[in-house]
Each structure stands twice: as structure tokens, then as C-alpha cells.
Design a protein around this motif. Structure first.
Motif, PDB file in Angstrom:
ATOM      1  N   SER A 297       0.865  -1.236  -0.038  1.00 31.99           N
ATOM      2  CA  SER A 297       0.012  -0.063  -0.023  1.00 31.99           C
ATOM      3  C   SER A 297       0.849   1.177  -0.062  1.00 31.99           C
ATOM      4  O   SER A 297       1.753   1.528  -0.891  1.00 31.99           O
ATOM      5  N   ALA A 298       0.798   1.978   1.090  1.00 28.12           N
ATOM      6  CA  ALA A 298       1.654   3.148   1.036  1.00 28.12           C
ATOM      7  C   ALA A 298       3.028   2.932   1.078  1.00 28.12           C
ATOM      8  O   ALA A 298       4.013   3.517   0.505  1.00 28.12           O
ATOM      9  N   GLY A 299       3.373   1.481   1.697  1.00 26.88           N
ATOM     10  CA  GLY A 299       4.764   1.310   1.741  1.00 26.88           C
ATOM     11  C   GLY A 299       5.364   0.776   0.249  1.00 26.88           C
ATOM     12  O   GLY A 299       6.431   0.881  -0.026  1.00 26.88           O
ATOM     13  N   GLY A 300       4.314   0.207  -0.531  1.00 26.74           N
ATOM     14  CA  GLY A 300       4.627  -0.146  -1.757  1.00 26.74           C
ATOM     15  C   GLY A 300       5.059   1.205  -2.838  1.00 26.74           C
ATOM     16  O   GLY A 300       5.833   1.121  -3.487  1.00 26.74           O
ATOM     17  N   GLY A 301       4.171   2.206  -2.344  1.00 29.79           N
ATOM     18  CA  GLY A 301       4.642   3.629  -3.152  1.00 29.79           C
ATOM     19  C   GLY A 301       5.636   4.010  -2.785  1.00 29.79           C
ATOM     20  O   GLY A 301       6.671   4.445  -3.450  1.00 29.79           O
ATOM     21  N   LEU A 302       6.246   3.937  -1.493  1.00 31.35           N
ATOM     22  CA  LEU A 302       7.427   4.233  -0.882  1.00 31.35           C
ATOM     23  C   LEU A 302       8.602   3.704  -1.634  1.00 31.35           C
ATOM     24  O   LEU A 302       9.588   4.123  -1.844  1.00 31.35           O
ATOM     25  N   ALA A 303       8.296   2.254  -1.539  1.00 26.07           N
ATOM     26  CA  ALA A 303       9.493   1.369  -2.099  1.00 26.07           C
ATOM     27  C   ALA A 303       9.630   1.605  -3.661  1.00 26.07           C
ATOM     28  O   ALA A 303      10.752   1.709  -4.039  1.00 26.07           O
ATOM     29  N   ALA A 304       8.669   2.006  -4.484  1.00 26.91           N
ATOM     30  CA  ALA A 304       8.872   2.479  -5.773  1.00 26.91           C
ATOM     31  C   ALA A 304       9.536   3.807  -5.837  1.00 26.91           C
ATOM     32  O   ALA A 304      10.546   3.860  -6.675  1.00 26.91           O
ATOM     33  N   ALA A 305       9.158   4.599  -4.925  1.00 27.67           N
ATOM     34  CA  ALA A 305       9.793   5.999  -4.968  1.00 27.67           C
ATOM     35  C   ALA A 305      11.387   5.830  -4.391  1.00 27.67           C
ATOM     36  O   ALA A 305      12.420   6.547  -5.192  1.00 27.67           O
TER      37      ALA A 305
END
Length: 332
Positions: free
Chosen positions: A169-177
Motif C-alpha cells: 500500500s503506502a509502503g509499496g509506493g514508498l518502495a517504488a519511490a
């Protein structure tokens, strides 16, 4: 055009029907502070001793030295007990819409489902939350921890050449960033990015975000509230950098192989599919799974459902192939 939502998997639908109204109500600016207080007191936060699970895991809290504006960053380090040598690392960023969650609550499942069967070390990052800390505070916390850990890999018994960025979720977006940031800053070179129902696009304008409005466990109202909390006055601006919202990126070349998963009945479906497509168009490697009838957080709400078991198996399979000697999955 009619926007009837896809049918939810029957096992998931039965579990969701049993949730109370508060659990299904959207996050709004009016209730954000109250939801954050409730999350801080009700979300599991296992102790170090509990995470050690009667000696099955070695667990400790690490703290980076202060760096720039982010101060020290807490990393919860865990690995299978008795594992020797430099282990590959899953550098994990928790979910919670960037406004909730903690580094400890995600570890029991990560250790049981990934670290133990694959012989992985895990570092879970306690990044700061919005709106108390706006962008780019969370990302800089994650960057600081990643650089610190890889620079001290020998002392931590980690293999700096086998680091996987992951999050849900938000952590997945952070990982992509973080993968974008590592590429552009010439920093650590992760070998993969595990993006589970990633929160990628602040614009909240995809077909699925409208289709699942009022239906998904995290709908476009909750999503808008979280992005506004993170971005403040920059919310909706045309010049937002891709490190804030990776879907804004125009160049996804040179990134590590990605695993993306999302449910067919969730808000983030179309942005995850679009991100995988952008990676392919840039010549990169991505494995995409769209789980039929799955809502956001499906494997948390119904871990024993067949679709949840299948999703866990696919994640572990991808990680196993990624860690196997030789070319990375989808690589050349």
C-alpha cells in the motif's frame, strides 16, 4: 459509462460483511486525527521479545545517526535465528496510507512467510507519518536507513548486493519511490522491488478509483485524504516530482525488476497495472498479478482465503527466483 464494481471474491465478501462500520468508513480530513489516535493504540505493536517467537528469530532495534532534517531513523532488524553469513535483505516499508502504521506490526507475517522460508534478513523502517511530517520526510527517512544499512552491511551480516525494496500500500509506493531515488542519486543498487497494492498516484483519477468509490476498503475518499495530508499545498500541482508519487515518473528505465500485485476489486488496480506497463515500455522487467475479486488489504482481512494463499505463494516464488544465482526474473 456504467462503473459497476467487479464482484468481490466470496470468501473475502463473507469476511468483509463481518467488519464493523468504523473499519469500513472512509478516512476524511475531519476524522484523520481521531483515526490516527485510534491506530496508534489499537494496531498491534509486538515487543522485541514477542517478535523473537521463542528463539526462532534474532531481533533488535537499530538507530541511524541523525542525517539532515530527518534525525535518527529506527530500523527493526530481524532474521532467522542461527543464520550465518551475509544474508540477502528485504528492506520493508509498512502500509497505512502514509498517515498510520508502524514498523513492528508487519514483522510477524514477514518473518513467517518470507524471512524463514527464504533465509532473508528484514529491516522494517519506522518512517515519520503525515501530516505531522509532510513529503519528502518519509522518503528521506527510508533513504537514510537504506544508505546506513548498506554502508554497514558487513557489521550487520547483510549482503549489500542482494537488497530488495518492499512494501504494501503506502509502503509499496514508498518502495517504488525509493527505487527511483536510488537510481537517480547513484546510491545503493537494489536487485528487486516488491510492490504490493502500491499507492502510486496522487491524482486519484483512474477508472478503478472511480469504479471502487464507496466500495473498496480503501476508496478514493480515503486516498485523497492521505495524499492531501502528505502533500499539503502541493496536492494536485502539475510539477510534483515522481519521488512523491511514482506514477508521475516519465522515465522508468534502469530500475530493478519489479513484482506488482493488486486486486481486481480495489482502488489501486489501474495505477498498478499502468506502472507495470510503463516499466515494460521502458525495457524493464515486471511481474504483474491482478488477483480476481480481491479488495485492498485482502490477505490481511482474510489470510486463509484461497486467493490470499495464492498471492503469498506467488510473492515467495518471485523472491526465490530473484535470489537464485543467475539472471534476475525477466532480466537478460
Amino acid at each position: 459509462m456504467a462503473r459497476r464494481p467487479p464482484a468481490v471474491d466470496p470468501e473475502l465478501r463473507a469476511v468483509l460483511a463481518g467488519l464493523d462500520g468504523a473499519a469500513r468508513s472512509p478516512l476524511t480530513p475531519a476524522n484523520l486525527a481521531a483515526r490516527q489516535r485510534s491506530d496508534a493504540t489499537s494496531r498491534p505493536r509486538p515487543t522485541i521479545e514477542e517478535l523473537r517467537a521463542d528463539g526462532r528469530f534474532e531481533v533488535e532495534e537499530l538507530r541511524t545517526p541523525p542525517a539532515g532534517d530527518c534525525g535518527e531513523v529506527v530500523l527493526v532488524s530481524a532474521r532467522p535465528a542461527g543464520a550465518t553469513g551475509a544474508l540477502p535483505l528485504l528492506y520493508y516499508l509498512h502500509g497505512g496510507g502514509l498517515v498510520m502504521g508502524n514498523a513492528w506490526s508487519v514483522l510477524p507475517r514477514l518473518l513467517r512467510e518470507m524471512a524463514l522460508p527464504l533465509g532473508l534478513a528484514v529491516l522494517s523502517v519506522e518512517y515519520r507519518l503525515a501530516p505531522g511530517t509532510p513529503y519528502p520526510g518519509q522518503l528521506e527517512d527510508c533513504w537514510t536507513g537504506l544508505v546506513w544499512a548498506t554502508e554497514r552491511a558487513a557489521d550487520l551480516d547483510l549482503d549489500p548486493d542482494r537488497v530488495i525494496l518492499g512494501g504494501k500500500s503506502a509502503g509499496g509506493g514508498l518502495a517504488a519511490a525509493l527505487a527511483l531515488l536510488a537510481r537517480d542519486r547513484g546510491g545503493p543498487r537494489p536487485i528487486g522491488q516488491l510492490l504490493l497494492s502500491p499507492m502510486l498516484d496522487d491524482r486519484n483519477s483512474s477508472f478503478s478509483s472511480h469504479q471502487m468509490a464507496g466500495h473498496d476498503t480503501w476508496d478514493r475518499t480515503s486516498n485523497a485524504t492521505a495524499w492531501q495530508a502528505l502533500l499539503g499545498d502541493r496536492y494536485g500541482s502539475d510539477d510534483l516530482p515522481p519521488y512523491a508519487a511514482p506514477a508521475r515518473a516519465t522515465d522508468l528505465a534502469g530500475l530493478p525488476p519489479a513484482y506488482l500485485e493488486v486486486g481486481s476489486a480495489e482502488t489501486f488496480r489501474d495505477e498498478a497495472v499502468a506502472y507495470a506497463n510503463m516499466i515494460w515500455q521502458a525495457g524493464g522487467a515486471a511481474e504483474l498479478h491482478v488477483w480476481p475479486g480481491a479488495c485492498h488489504g485482502f490477505d490481511t482481512f482474510a489470510p486463509h482465503a484461497a486467493v490470499s494463499r495464492d498471492a503469498r505463494g506467488a510473492r515467495v516464488g518471485w523472491l526465490r527466483r530473484l535470489l537464485r544465482p543467475g539472471p534476475a526474473p525477466g532480466g537478460s
